[in-house]
Design an enzyme around this catalytic site. Structure first.
Site, PDB file in Angstrom:
ATOM      1  N   GLU A   1     -10.817  -5.429   6.053  1.00 34.72           N
ATOM      2  CA  GLU A   1     -10.382  -6.627   6.783  1.00 34.72           C
ATOM      3  C   GLU A   1     -11.360  -7.788   6.656  1.00 34.72           C
ATOM      4  O   GLU A   1     -10.965  -8.957   6.692  1.00 34.72           O
ATOM      5  CB  GLU A   1     -10.176  -6.291   8.268  1.00 34.72           C
TER       6      GLU A   1
ATOM      7  N   ALA B   1      -2.044  -3.238   6.657  1.00 34.50           N
ATOM      8  CA  ALA B   1      -1.025  -4.061   7.302  1.00 34.50           C
ATOM      9  C   ALA B   1      -0.252  -4.874   6.269  1.00 34.50           C
ATOM     10  O   ALA B   1      -0.658  -5.006   5.112  1.00 34.50           O
ATOM     11  CB  ALA B   1      -1.680  -4.993   8.316  1.00 34.50           C
TER      12      ALA B   1
ATOM     13  N   GLY C   1      -5.265  -0.746   8.182  1.00 36.56           N
ATOM     14  CA  GLY C   1      -4.483  -0.026   9.179  1.00 36.56           C
ATOM     15  C   GLY C   1      -4.197   1.401   8.779  1.00 36.56           C
ATOM     16  O   GLY C   1      -4.053   2.270   9.637  1.00 36.56           O
TER      17      GLY C   1
ATOM     18  N   GLU D   1      -7.206   3.257   9.810  1.00 27.41           N
ATOM     19  CA  GLU D   1      -7.203   3.320  11.275  1.00 27.41           C
ATOM     20  C   GLU D   1      -6.200   4.355  11.782  1.00 27.41           C
ATOM     21  O   GLU D   1      -6.461   5.035  12.781  1.00 27.41           O
ATOM     22  CB  GLU D   1      -6.898   1.939  11.851  1.00 27.41           C
TER      23      GLU D   1
END
Length: 255
Positions: free
Chosen positions: A129, A61, A106, A109
């Site tokens: 994270e 992110a 991300g 993911e």
């Protein structure tokens, strides 16, 4: 555009294009959802490749963008974030992630939303994270555990460590490791092969597996049975069986 979409010979390529690291800011997340929905709608798209380019898949992110968000803002945004990734996961067609360089946070993911992951031999994956005082928020705690099992997923999430391609293959986080120069070529070849297959049967197979994993075995068998019987109403089933009887296996040409 931070994400582009090109279609050729039945294969749609969703290409992240936000140099230098393909950070997944809000605009990129929203664009991913739009393109996933487009890939779902378009009949000329029979399979999908998700690619970040030759150097990096996606490094996560946009931390600077998130840093200024408070609790109230993230309560609103987190649903849209998950919806963007879920739209990719629910493309009812074969999806392959072509992973080069980093696929972190991300980015990892997003790769988890694909059906198959082909990684470069120099790729690094992880869910870092926890190092920010957070947990994965775009499906990582759920899709990673379903893919590699809860114990291995907890190790990656608790430590935030990065794993190289060879370990990712051992863990089951990726399905194939190839030279970096061949990642997109092999991912596209996988997609192209399936793009020539029976579209409805492939959709049925994907939805049966995915939906079945979310329920008990009896319900899963019901899902499978209904799809199996339903395919007997399709032209693809007629084509496949006729070709098998007349020409032998594996020679059917599906429209």
């Amino acid at each position: 555009m931070t994400v582009n979409f090109e279609v050729a010979d039945g294969v749609g390529t969703i290409r992240l294009d936000r140099p230098p690291m393909n950070a997944l800011d809000i605009a990129t997340q929203d664009r991913l959802r739009e393109l996933a929905e487009e890939a779902t709608r378009r009949d000329d798209v029979r399979a999908v490749v998700i690619w970040g380019g030759e150097k990096v898949f996606a490094a996560g992110a946009d931390i600077k963008e998130m840093q200024v968000m408070d609790h109230a803002a993230m309560v609103v945004r987190s649903k849209a974030l998950q919806d963007s990734f879920t739209a990719v996961a629910r493309i009812p067609k074969p999806v392959v992630a072509a992973i080069t360089g980093y696929a972190l946070g991300g980015g990892c993911e997003l790769a988890l939303c694909a059906d198959v992951r082909i990684a470069a031999d120099n790729a690094k994956l992880g869910q870092p994270e926890i190092l920010l005082g957070l947990i994965p928020g775009a499906g990582g705690t759920q899709r990673l555990a379903r893919l590699v099992g809860p114990s291995k997923a907890k190790d990656l999430i608790f430590t935030g460590r990065q794993v190289k391609a060879a370990e990712a293959l051992t863990l089951g986080l990726v399905d194939r490791v190839v030279p970096a120069a061949e990642v997109y070529e092999q991912a596209h070849a996988w997609a192209a092969r399936l793009a020539a297959g029976p579209a409805l049967a492939l959709r049925a197979a994907k939805e049966s597996v995915d939906a079945g994993l979310e329920t008990d075995i009896d319900t899963g068998l019901t899902i499978e049975r209904n799809w199996f019987a339903g395919l007997f109403a399709t032209e693809d089933r007629e084509t496949g069986m006729r070709s098998f009887v007349e020409e032998g296996p594996g020679k059917a040409k599906f429209r």
